[in-house]
Design an enzyme around this catalytic site. Structure first.
Site: not given
Ligand code: TPP
Ligand code: MG
Lengths: 325, 338
Positions: B29, B72-73, B99, B142
């Protein structure tokens, strides 16, 4: 027609959230605030519009980007701020931090740092409401990125299968971290993904707090009437970076400039006279909001730190040996 | 000789592996970040993951081999397994080890077992790069290390480098390795640096390293704990206590021989691990020593670990959670008097 009291509440909250986030952004630049900060500048109308359609004891879940949800749901500003500062009097006693602001007594079930963890938890709360024949509304807030995760889809499938009248609120703010939403969508509209579950869905302008309120209120009624989950997609723009300190280089200036024309606070101000607020009313609300935010930050600054050993408390409800290592 | 940060050393190892073998691909990601929308193009390759480790790879090697995934791990970890079974050498990034839960099945049940339960006919040459560690005020979801979660599973290899030299050498080996490897990068070590030769050879998995020779007490330090072990050893040297520091570097396979040799020499052992104590690397290593070196021991092995709690957010509590230099010094003094 919306009652006057509600209109005032909406304005007060929307400004409080914006001032709060601007303040924390500023402080994060000037001094170190511990940990990651995910501010929600641009999400205010979604937070406030949905919450305006809820009662204090209805259930919600949020994510790491939760300050706006927490403020709108009625969590105490002082306690939120203290938590972000890591103080003992914080809303989670300093154990959670900015990413995990939660207050069960305000219907805020939890802010989860794992993407897509929330919808299934709210599904469970809604199942409880159904089994106990109670009628509290259950809403899960999540981002556009979360709809790609299996946990979201499993919750959506079960909610539909079990006729659970919960509300999925997807905040489509254009980005999941550094990745633009439409780079990853397989469908024309994000909410088209609900077709697989034959789930009702509505799309709304997430910058217009009254539109968000209206759609949410109708959806809650419809969900309860038809005994079915409903998916709401609100489109807005993530003015903040993924976290404070993000360079945001991937967000082009033209795009930001264009989004600014629809800034939810700007729209709320423009609409104020339509909702019966004159210039003085608006000014009064703005000043009150500013003052409360100032007070919360002053409060947090004076709060005591937790003791190191406080770390050992409340891991379990009941554990027969002392946790001392 | 060049001074490199851990972050840059990892990036170097990735670039070198991409250049050496066209079957190496990377999925994760925001590992590129900034592809942007069609009508507005932001800076391409702006992120390289939240710590910037993979920055430049997308521009250099293109989107076919450097694939920004959705959140989508379970999906892309599974895809890595199939790709590995059929000829690629995928590297997948789990942004934070916390995660692990959302895709653990792919590692525990598929990646780890394919070779064994399918009669040894297949192999799964994939690497999971992931970020571990407390001390970042990143809260309970985290900040974990979870070393032992993966070490427990037969079929997986587990690597956790401390410095830039080991990070590069061990990542080169991990990518060439024919088994699934979990490569754990500590977020508090990314910006630390040391000398890394440009032509560094891969460092074999399963070989530990004596970071400091000494004669009184052996300190076995897990990943970032090497930092505190060094600090403690410096302090103790001033009062004429000589510590030997052993960095196992890889936890499955584990260089038991190196550990036992040091135990034979000093007879006094401390294991320092920032993970939770139950069923941890600390408890595993300490039990191995008790079993295999019982007669060499002059005192019971001392374990210094985090408490049996999640990682707390607030600084005073998080600092208490993480083992400290002081705790190591106190333990060494206690052993010295034995
Ligand atoms: C299962 C998981 N994978 C990856 C992450 C890392 N991560 C934190 S926020 C994020 C993006 C999320 O984007 P969105 O759902 O659009 O929410 P926004 O931050 O825009 O409010 C990612 C990939 C995580 N927290 N949990
Ligand atoms: Mg988003």
């Amino acid at each position: 027609m919306i009652e006057k009291e509600k209109i005032n509440w909406i304005y007060k909250k929307i400004f409080t959230i914006r001032f709060f986030e601007e303040r924390i952004k500023k402080i994060a630049k000037e001094k170190t605030v511990p940990g990651y900060l995910h501010t929600c500048i641009g999400s205010e109308a979604i937070c406030v519009g949905v919450m305006a359609a809820l009662n204090q004891d209805d259930w919600i879940s949020s994510t790491y980007r939760n300050h706006g949800h927490a403020i709108a749901k009625g969590c105490e500003l002082n306690e939120i701020t203290s938590e972000i500062y890591g103080r003992k009097t914080g809303i989670c006693k300093g154990r959670g931090g900015s990413m995990h602001i939660s207050d069960f007594s305000k219907g805020m079930l939890g802010s989860f740092g794992i993407v897509a963890a929330g919808p299934a938890v709210v599904l469970g709360a809604a199942l409880q409401e159904k089994i106990n024949k109670s009628n509290k509304t259950c809403v899960s807030f999540f981002g556009d990125g979360a709809i790609h995760n299996g946990a979201f889809h499993e919750a959506a499938g079960l909610a539909k299968l079990w006729d659970i009248p919960m509300i999925f609120v997807c905040e489509n703010n254009g980005y999941a971290e550094a990745t633009a939403t439409d780079w990853h969508l397989n469908t024309k509209e994000l909410s088209d993904i609900t077709k697989a579950y034959d789930m009702l869905s509505y799309i709304g302008d997430g910058n217009n707090v009254f539109e968000v309120y209206d759609i949410s209120k109708k959806a809650i009624n419809e969900a309860k009437q038809k005994n079915t989950p409903i998916f709401l997609e609100f489109k807005n723009y993530r003015f903040s970076g993924q976290y404070e300190g993000d360079t945001q280089l991937y967000q082009p200036q033209e795009e930001i400039d264009k989004a600014k024309q629809n800034d939810p606070i700007k729209l709320a101000k423009e609409n104020s006279s339509k909702y019966g607020l004159n210039k003085n009313d608006l000014e009064k609300i703005i000043n009150e909001a500013k003052e409360e935010v100032d007070k919360a930050f002053d409060f947090a600054d004076t709060q005591p730190w937790p003791q190191p050993e406080d770390a050992l408390e409340e891991v379990y409800v009941n554990y027969p040996v002392e946790i001392n290592r | 000789m060049t001074i490199k940060t851990v972050k840059d050393a990892i990036n170097d190892a990735l670039v070198q592996s991409f250049e050496e073998d066209k079957n190496v691909i990377l999925m994760g990601e925001d590992i590129a970040g900034g592809k942007g929308r069609e009508q507005y193009q932001g800076t391409q390759d702006a992120w390289g993951g939240p710590f910037g480790v993979t920055q430049g790879l997308y521009t250099k090697f293109g989107g076919e081999r450097v694939r920004d995934t959705t959140i989508a791990e379970a999906g892309f970890f599974g895809a890595a397994i199939g790709a590995a079974m059929t000829g690629l050498r995928p590297i997948v990034e789990l942004m934070y080890v916390d995660f692990a839960g959302v895709c653990f099945d792919q590692m525990m049940n598929q990646a780890a077992k394919v070779r064994y339960m399918f009669g040894g006919k297949q192999k799964v040459p994939m690497v999971v790069r992931t970020v571990v560690g407390a001390g970042f005020r990143a809260g309970s979801e985290h900040s974990q290390t979870l070393y032992s979660l993966y070490t427990h599973i037969p079929g997986l290899k587990v690597v956790a480098p401390y410095d830039a030299y080991d990070a590069k050498g061990l990542l080169l080996s991990s990518i060439k390795d024919d088994d699934p490897v979990i490569f754990m990068e500590h977020k508090r070590l990314y910006m630390t640096s040391c000398e890394v030769p440009d032509d560094l050879k891969p460092i074999p998995l399963g070989k530990g390293r004596i970071r400091r020779e000494g004669s009184d007490v052996t300190i076995i330090a897990i990943q970032r704990m090497n930092l505190f072990a060094e600090e403690a050893a410096d302090e103790l040297e001033k009062i004429n206590i000589s510590c030997e520091i052993v960095d196992p570097r890889t936890y499955s396979p584990l260089d038991e021989e190196l550990i036992f040799q040091s135990v034979k020499k000093t007879g006094k052992v401390i294991v320092v691990d920032e993970s939770n104590p139950k069923c941890s690397l600390a408890s595993e290593i300490s039990s191995l020593i008790s079993e295999k070196c019982f007669s060499d021991l002059k005192a019971a092995v001392i374990k210094i670990t985090a408490p049996h709690t999640p990682v707390p957010f607030s600084p005073p509590m998080e600092d208490f959670y993480i083992p400290s230099t002081k705790k190591i010094i106190d333990a060494v003094k206690k052993l010295k008097d034995v």
